[in-house]
Every structure is written in structure tokens, then in C-alpha cells.
Design a protein around this motif. Structure first.
Motif, PDB file in Angstrom:
ATOM      1  N   GLU A   1      40.320  45.671  35.886  1.00  0.00           N
ATOM      2  CA  GLU A   1      40.734  44.765  34.804  1.00  0.00           C
ATOM      3  C   GLU A   1      39.583  43.914  34.291  1.00  0.00           C
ATOM      4  O   GLU A   1      39.755  43.125  33.367  1.00  0.00           O
ATOM      5  CB  GLU A   1      41.870  43.870  35.296  1.00  0.00           C
ATOM      6  CG  GLU A   1      43.178  44.621  35.503  1.00  0.00           C
ATOM      7  CD  GLU A   1      44.255  43.767  36.162  1.00  0.00           C
ATOM      8  OE1 GLU A   1      43.897  42.727  36.770  1.00  0.00           O
ATOM      9  OE2 GLU A   1      45.442  44.134  36.065  1.00  0.00           O
ATOM     10  N   GLY A   2      38.402  44.051  34.917  1.00  0.00           N
ATOM     11  CA  GLY A   2      37.228  43.361  34.423  1.00  0.00           C
ATOM     12  C   GLY A   2      36.895  42.045  35.095  1.00  0.00           C
ATOM     13  O   GLY A   2      36.015  41.314  34.632  1.00  0.00           O
ATOM     14  N   GLU A   3      37.589  41.722  36.191  1.00  0.00           N
ATOM     15  CA  GLU A   3      37.286  40.471  36.887  1.00  0.00           C
ATOM     16  C   GLU A   3      35.931  40.565  37.579  1.00  0.00           C
ATOM     17  O   GLU A   3      35.581  41.592  38.149  1.00  0.00           O
ATOM     18  CB  GLU A   3      38.362  40.152  37.933  1.00  0.00           C
ATOM     19  CG  GLU A   3      39.660  39.625  37.356  1.00  0.00           C
ATOM     20  CD  GLU A   3      40.579  39.063  38.435  1.00  0.00           C
ATOM     21  OE1 GLU A   3      40.091  38.290  39.287  1.00  0.00           O
ATOM     22  OE2 GLU A   3      41.782  39.411  38.418  1.00  0.00           O
ATOM     23  N   ALA A   4      35.194  39.459  37.545  1.00  0.00           N
ATOM     24  CA  ALA A   4      33.896  39.402  38.209  1.00  0.00           C
ATOM     25  C   ALA A   4      34.070  39.238  39.709  1.00  0.00           C
ATOM     26  O   ALA A   4      35.117  38.758  40.179  1.00  0.00           O
ATOM     27  CB  ALA A   4      33.084  38.230  37.652  1.00  0.00           C
TER      28      ALA A   4
ATOM     29  N   GLY B   1      36.636  36.750  44.428  1.00  0.00           N
ATOM     30  CA  GLY B   1      36.459  36.053  45.695  1.00  0.00           C
ATOM     31  C   GLY B   1      37.172  34.718  45.726  1.00  0.00           C
ATOM     32  O   GLY B   1      37.842  34.377  46.715  1.00  0.00           O
ATOM     33  N   GLU B   2      37.071  33.961  44.643  1.00  0.00           N
ATOM     34  CA  GLU B   2      37.739  32.658  44.582  1.00  0.00           C
ATOM     35  C   GLU B   2      39.252  32.816  44.661  1.00  0.00           C
ATOM     36  O   GLU B   2      39.933  32.044  45.329  1.00  0.00           O
ATOM     37  CB  GLU B   2      37.346  31.928  43.292  1.00  0.00           C
ATOM     38  CG  GLU B   2      35.901  31.436  43.294  1.00  0.00           C
ATOM     39  CD  GLU B   2      35.482  30.882  41.953  1.00  0.00           C
ATOM     40  OE1 GLU B   2      36.339  30.838  41.025  1.00  0.00           O
ATOM     41  OE2 GLU B   2      34.305  30.491  41.807  1.00  0.00           O
ATOM     42  N   ARG B   3      39.765  33.818  43.981  1.00  0.00           N
ATOM     43  CA  ARG B   3      41.219  34.018  43.956  1.00  0.00           C
ATOM     44  C   ARG B   3      41.751  34.485  45.306  1.00  0.00           C
ATOM     45  O   ARG B   3      42.850  34.116  45.722  1.00  0.00           O
ATOM     46  CB  ARG B   3      41.579  35.024  42.877  1.00  0.00           C
ATOM     47  CG  ARG B   3      43.083  35.196  42.682  1.00  0.00           C
ATOM     48  CD  ARG B   3      43.387  35.804  41.356  1.00  0.00           C
ATOM     49  NE  ARG B   3      44.819  35.951  41.198  1.00  0.00           N
ATOM     50  CZ  ARG B   3      45.535  35.318  40.277  1.00  0.00           C
ATOM     51  NH1 ARG B   3      44.977  34.464  39.475  1.00  0.00           N
ATOM     52  NH2 ARG B   3      46.833  35.542  40.173  1.00  0.00           N
ATOM     53  N   LEU B   4      40.959  35.302  46.000  1.00  0.00           N
ATOM     54  CA  LEU B   4      41.415  35.888  47.268  1.00  0.00           C
ATOM     55  C   LEU B   4      40.827  35.183  48.489  1.00  0.00           C
ATOM     56  O   LEU B   4      41.036  35.625  49.615  1.00  0.00           O
ATOM     57  CB  LEU B   4      41.052  37.374  47.313  1.00  0.00           C
ATOM     58  CG  LEU B   4      41.648  38.257  46.207  1.00  0.00           C
ATOM     59  CD1 LEU B   4      41.198  39.698  46.377  1.00  0.00           C
ATOM     60  CD2 LEU B   4      43.168  38.165  46.180  1.00  0.00           C
ATOM     61  N   PHE B   5      40.081  34.093  48.250  1.00  0.00           N
ATOM     62  CA  PHE B   5      39.464  33.317  49.332  1.00  0.00           C
ATOM     63  C   PHE B   5      38.502  34.183  50.153  1.00  0.00           C
ATOM     64  O   PHE B   5      38.494  34.153  51.385  1.00  0.00           O
ATOM     65  CB  PHE B   5      40.539  32.687  50.243  1.00  0.00           C
ATOM     66  CG  PHE B   5      41.496  31.805  49.488  1.00  0.00           C
ATOM     67  CD1 PHE B   5      41.123  30.541  49.070  1.00  0.00           C
ATOM     68  CD2 PHE B   5      42.778  32.254  49.177  1.00  0.00           C
ATOM     69  CE1 PHE B   5      42.010  29.727  48.363  1.00  0.00           C
ATOM     70  CE2 PHE B   5      43.660  31.455  48.478  1.00  0.00           C
ATOM     71  CZ  PHE B   5      43.274  30.190  48.059  1.00  0.00           C
ATOM     72  N   LEU B   6      37.682  34.955  49.429  1.00  0.00           N
ATOM     73  CA  LEU B   6      36.662  35.806  50.045  1.00  0.00           C
ATOM     74  C   LEU B   6      35.304  35.454  49.441  1.00  0.00           C
ATOM     75  O   LEU B   6      35.215  35.003  48.302  1.00  0.00           O
ATOM     76  CB  LEU B   6      36.961  37.286  49.788  1.00  0.00           C
ATOM     77  CG  LEU B   6      38.285  37.855  50.308  1.00  0.00           C
ATOM     78  CD1 LEU B   6      38.487  39.267  49.781  1.00  0.00           C
ATOM     79  CD2 LEU B   6      38.323  37.833  51.828  1.00  0.00           C
ATOM     80  N   SER B   7      34.238  35.699  50.192  1.00  0.00           N
ATOM     81  CA  SER B   7      32.902  35.483  49.659  1.00  0.00           C
ATOM     82  C   SER B   7      32.562  36.605  48.684  1.00  0.00           C
ATOM     83  O   SER B   7      33.078  37.731  48.823  1.00  0.00           O
ATOM     84  CB  SER B   7      31.874  35.451  50.792  1.00  0.00           C
ATOM     85  OG  SER B   7      31.707  36.742  51.345  1.00  0.00           O
TER      86      SER B   7
END
Length: 211
Positions: free
Chosen positions: A164-167, A172-178
Motif C-alpha cells: 500500500e506504499g507505507e514507509a 514500525g511506528e504503527r506496529l511498535f517495531l524498529s
């Protein structure tokens, strides 16, 4: 006297909930007794309402319908969940059924099929739409008909977001991942799908109806 099937309807679109409520309202033995627009609200309704069944969309604004399914399987395994989604069966059906869903239906399904699925699920069974019954059973037994079925839930989620084009940083911010962890997942996804870049992921996701 037939017992009433009490339904919680989970969808963040008011019009979509209204359409399902109207369909089920035509049945003497089915009643929508609660509604929710997100996972948090749905779990609150489960705690306070007497329910026989949950009907949930896949796309929800907080954690998503599959996360709701996972939580309910862990805390209320006796409460059946039907996934009702705009995505085609090829996208999420096997994933949802393997996680314990009683049925996976698309939003374009006939009213009679929805009613039948509700009654069968409330009685403790599983419902497969006739036209997809055999392919779904084969895939449930381990026959991979689609490349993305090789992906774990986390890999599938990241694949869809990349398509979908997410960076990487936004994912990472949305899924709490680095970002580094997301990059590692991206590499795994590309390897498993035999692809080289995000553009190929996007094309594949569009062909399969994910986006």
C-alpha cells in the motif's frame, strides 16, 4: 420455541453495520443486540452483553478483526466469530479459519448465505460458502494455492502495508517495531514470494484483491 441468536456486529462503517442489521433483522431467530466500531469497543461489549455470536470486519481502526478473533479465541473460545470482509477469500479466508473463525464471508454475499452461516456457527459448526468449500478445505489441509499463504501473520501484515506504499518507519511506528526489524521482515517477505521490490508486492496485492 426457537432460541434467539444474539449477535455483536463489529464494523467501523455505520452504513455497513446498518445493512447487516437490516438483513438479520428479517429473521425471527437472529437479533443484533450490540454493535462496535473497533476492537476495544467490541471487547467491552463482549464483557457486558449476553452474546451467542460475533460478526466482525477484517479492517478495523485499532487492532483489526484478526486480532479481535485471536483475543476471543483465547478468552471466549465458546463464542463463535464470523469474519465478514470486503477482501476476497484468497486474501484472508484460510488465515481466519485456521485461527478459529466459524466462517469467512465477503460483503457481497447473498443474504440467505449470511443467515445460514450465522445459524450454523451459533450451533457450533463451521460454514464454507458452496463455491469455495472444496478449495478452502484443501487449503486448510495444507495445500498452498496462493503465494501469500506461506507468510506468517506478521509477514502478511507487513507485506500488505508495503504494497500500500507505507514507509518502513511508518510501519514500525504503527506496529511498535524498529525500522531495522521491519526491513528484516521485508527481506523475508520478498524471499518467500520470489519478488525483488515493493512494486512487485503492490502488483501482486492488486491482482489478489488486497488493495
Amino acid at each position: 420455541m426457537t432460541s434467539m441468536i444474539r449477535v455483536l456486529l463489529v464494523d467501523d462503517h455505520l452504513i455497513a453495520r446498518g445493512g447487516v442489521r437490516l438483513i438479520l433483522g428479517s429473521c425471527d431467530d437472529i437479533r443484533v443486540v450490540a454493535e462496535a466500531a473497533c476492537v476495544a469497543d467490541a471487547l467491552a461489549q463482549v464483557e457486558t452483553c449476553q452474546l451467542d455470536l460475533v460478526i466482525s470486519d477484517i479492517n478495523l481502526p485499532d487492532k483489526g478483526g484478526l486480532e479481535l478473533l485471536r483475543v476471543l479465541q483465547a478468552t471466549r473460545p465458546q463464542l463463535p466469530v464470523i469474519m465478514l470482509s470486503a477482501y476476497p477469500e484468497s486474501a484472508y479466508a484460510v488465515r481466519a479459519l485456521k485461527q478459529g473463525a466459524a466462517a469467512y464471508l465477503t460483503k457481497g454475499v447473498d443474504a440467505e448465505i449470511l443467515m445460514t452461516a450465522v445459524r450454523k456457527a451459533a450451533a457450533g459448526g463451521r460454514y464454507y460458502p458452496p463455491q469455495f468449500a472444496e478449495p478452502l478445505r484443501r487449503r486448510m489441509q495444507g495445500a498452498h494455492l496462493y503465494l501469500h499463504e506461506e507468510l506468517s501473520d506478521r509477514e502478511f501484515d507487513i507485506m500488505k502495508r508495503l504494497a500500500e506504499g507505507e514507509a518502513l518507519t511508518a510501519i514500525g511506528e504503527r506496529l511498535f517495531l524498529s525500522p531495522k526489524t521491519v526491513s528484516t521482515y521485508r527481506t523475508r517477505v520478498l524471499e518467500k514470494l520470489g519478488m525483488q521490490c515493493n512494486a512487485e508486492l503492490t502488483r501482486y496485492a492488486m491482482e489478489e484483491g488486497f488493495i
